[in-house]
Design a protein around this motif. Structure first.
Motif, mmCIF file in Angstrom:
data_model
loop_
_atom_site.group_PDB
_atom_site.id
_atom_site.type_symbol
_atom_site.label_atom_id
_atom_site.label_comp_id
_atom_site.label_asym_id
_atom_site.label_seq_id
_atom_site.Cartn_x
_atom_site.Cartn_y
_atom_site.Cartn_z
ATOM 1 N N ILE A 181 0.846 -1.205 0.000
ATOM 2 C CA ILE A 181 0.000 0.000 0.000
ATOM 3 C C ILE A 181 0.879 1.252 0.000
ATOM 4 C CG2 ILE A 181 -1.775 1.265 1.317
ATOM 5 C CD1 ILE A 181 -2.954 -1.524 2.038
ATOM 6 N N GLU A 182 2.014 1.187 0.701
ATOM 7 C CA GLU A 182 2.877 2.373 0.742
ATOM 8 C C GLU A 182 3.521 2.663 -0.623
ATOM 9 O OE1 GLU A 182 5.467 2.830 4.045
ATOM 10 O OE2 GLU A 182 6.391 4.616 3.160
ATOM 11 N N CYS B 154 0.929 4.008 -2.950
ATOM 12 C CA CYS B 154 0.557 5.398 -2.648
ATOM 13 C C CYS B 154 1.650 6.363 -3.103
ATOM 14 C CB CYS B 154 0.307 5.581 -1.152
ATOM 15 S SG CYS B 154 -1.208 4.796 -0.581
ATOM 16 N N ARG B 155 2.908 5.983 -2.914
ATOM 17 C CA ARG B 155 4.009 6.869 -3.347
ATOM 18 C C ARG B 155 3.993 7.058 -4.870
ATOM 19 N NH1 ARG B 155 6.582 8.645 0.661
ATOM 20 N NH2 ARG B 155 6.717 7.435 2.579
ATOM 21 N N THR C 126 -4.873 11.347 -5.718
ATOM 22 C CA THR C 126 -5.021 11.375 -4.252
ATOM 23 C C THR C 126 -6.136 10.465 -3.769
ATOM 24 O OG1 THR C 126 -6.433 13.324 -4.327
ATOM 25 C CG2 THR C 126 -4.078 13.711 -3.944
ATOM 26 N N THR C 127 -6.773 9.742 -4.676
ATOM 27 C CA THR C 127 -7.768 8.744 -4.269
ATOM 28 C C THR C 127 -7.585 7.492 -5.114
ATOM 29 O OG1 THR C 127 -9.375 10.417 -3.575
ATOM 30 C CG2 THR C 127 -10.242 8.233 -4.069
ATOM 31 N N CYS D 54 -8.835 0.254 -4.248
ATOM 32 C CA CYS D 54 -7.980 -0.924 -4.211
ATOM 33 C C CYS D 54 -8.784 -2.175 -4.592
ATOM 34 C CB CYS D 54 -7.437 -1.035 -2.792
ATOM 35 S SG CYS D 54 -6.539 -2.527 -2.487
ATOM 36 N N GLY E 282 -3.710 2.485 4.768
ATOM 37 C CA GLY E 282 -3.749 3.685 3.926
ATOM 38 C C GLY E 282 -3.759 4.953 4.762
ATOM 39 N N CYS F 299 -2.659 9.571 0.573
ATOM 40 C CA CYS F 299 -3.845 9.711 -0.282
ATOM 41 C C CYS F 299 -4.966 8.829 0.290
ATOM 42 C CB CYS F 299 -3.519 9.312 -1.728
ATOM 43 S SG CYS F 299 -2.891 7.660 -1.933
ATOM 44 N N VAL G 23 -7.153 5.707 0.414
ATOM 45 C CA VAL G 23 -7.106 4.326 -0.060
ATOM 46 C C VAL G 23 -8.446 3.687 0.286
ATOM 47 C CG1 VAL G 23 -5.957 2.093 0.132
ATOM 48 C CG2 VAL G 23 -4.610 4.200 0.263
ATOM 49 N N TYR H 83 -2.665 16.895 -0.918
ATOM 50 C CA TYR H 83 -3.701 16.034 -0.350
ATOM 51 C C TYR H 83 -4.142 16.630 0.976
ATOM 52 C CZ TYR H 83 -5.649 11.876 1.985
ATOM 53 O OH TYR H 83 -6.446 10.988 2.673
#
Ligand code: DOR
Ligand code: ZN
Ligand code: ZN
Length: 380
Positions: free
Chosen positions: A32-33, A36-37, A45-46, A49, A70, A76, A78, A371
């Motif tokens: 997830i990290e 997101c990066r 920003t959304t 998943c 998230g 952002c 998640v 964000y």
């Protein structure tokens, strides 16, 4: 907060309703990290998943894990999509109410399309009552290998890919169910000329159907497999020039509602031989440059691009998304449409590198992603 952004575009940050984050269970591909990066570097920003994790998001426990991770990362939104059926096996519906209460915003068995029509109909009706969007992968995988793509490159190479009618048939089925029940359905990553024509027809009839396209289907045709091999393998497969032309027309005329990346990371070892390779491409950092190429070529306006990548997916999810409502904490992207850069080991933030655009020069770069009022990515 004052940013100097001359010559750049400021837009509501992008919303990607189709992301494979591989977490829990396959974090050697992505987690997830890292997702997101990569996402904020791409202006998103959304993220929604997909539930084909291990274990799948078919129960509140896994949904909460995704949301909490998230939130902890804090880069952002998640938002999990729950599985429609238990274990994504297409046999028994999950507990939609429990998934909704746990924070799921949509339902899909993506990767394993829901082909049982009775189950799909019940899913649409139940989900409508709960205000959850049902999405479906656009191919009937049971039609996958019994038929051939006559004369296609993959056919000539002896690769078994899902034939185009596997998509046309399931898209027609989902449109008919939506029309007859009055329940919304969102068709994921449409890729064939006939399936967009079917969607156009049902939209005209008033069916609450929406759909998305993967940017790579707008950029490439099946020929890409000759140069990029396994990195060009995806489901649904890259198709012919006439399909690509039909998709371009459909993003312009509003038949296609969203650009969604279907970001699908795979390890290098899973992308060796085309015939054995797993399908999918990473896409969070390449979506904007591809979309901007459509603007440059005159297929869509910049305004339409922002609708496809931000406003429309946010509206479909019933979330504020990237909106710029006065007084709200803003989710904003600032990008330079002219800046050139290359996706390589220095710029890539995903854990995987499976894209035909690896090492290629791209045009259009995110400079800031904001964000909830804070800069979560900058490259100036
Ligand atoms: O190419 C694809 N990859 N299509 C899917 O539907 C699933 C996805 C994945 O999870 O890798
Ligand atoms: Zn899919
Ligand atoms: Zn997918």
């Amino acid at each position: 907060l004052v940013l100097h952004v001359e010559g750049c575009v400021v837009a509501p940050a992008f919303v990607d309703i189709h992301v494979h984050m591989r977490d829990p269970g396959q974090t050697y591909k992505e987690d997830i990290e890292t997702a997101c990066r990569s996402a904020v570097a791409g202006g998103f920003t959304t993220l929604v998943c997909m539930p084909n994790t291990e274990p799948p998001i078919d129960n509140p426990h896994v949904a909460r894990y995704v949301i909490q991770k998230g939130e902890k990362i804090g880069l952002c939104n998640v938002l999990p999509a729950g599985a429609i059926t238990k274990g994504r096996k297409g046999k028994e519906l999950t507990d939609f109410y429990a998934l909704k209460m746990a924070g799921c915003v949509a339902l899909t068995d993506d990767g394993s399309p829901l082909t049982d029509s009775l189950l799909m109909k019940r899913a649409l009706q139940l989900a409508k009552q709960l205000g959850l969007l049902v999405m479906n992968h656009c191919e009937d995988d049971k039609l996958a290998y019994g038929s051939i793509n006559e004369g296609s490159i993959s056919d000539l190479l002896g690769l078994s890919v899902r034939p185009v009618e596997a998509e046309d048939i399931l898209v027609a089925r989902d449109c008919i169910l939506s029309y007859r029940t009055g329940c919304p359905v969102h068709i994921q990553h449409v890729s064939s000329a006939l399936s967009v024509e079917i969607i156009r027809f049902f939209k005209k009839l008033g069916a609450p159907v929406s759909c998305e396209v993967n940017p790579y289907h707008l950029l490439f045709t099946e020929k890409e497999i000759l140069s990029s091999g396994a990195d060009a393998k995806v489901n649904p497969p890259l198709r012919r020039e006439e399909d690509r032309a039909a998709l371009l027309e459909a993003v312009a005329d509003g038949t296609i509602d969203c650009i969604a990346t279907d970001h699908a990371p795979h390890h290098t070892s899973e992308k060796e031989l085309v015939s054995f390779a797993l399908p999918g491409m990473i896409g969070l950092q390449t979506a904007l440059p591809i979309a901007l190429s459509l603007v440059r070529e005159g297929h869509i306006t910049m305004q339409r691009m922002v609708e496809l990548m931000s406003c429309n997916p946010a509206r479909l999810l019933g979330i504020e998304g990237g909106s710029l409502r006065p007084g709200s904490e803003a989710n904003v992207v600032v990008f330079d449409p002219e800046r050139e850069w290359t996706l390589d080991q220095h710029t890539n933030l995903s854990r995987s590198k499976n894209t035909p655009l690896w090492g290629k020069k791209l045009k259009g770069k995110v400079l800031y992603t904001i964000y909830r009022g804070k800069v979560v990515y900058s490259d100036v």
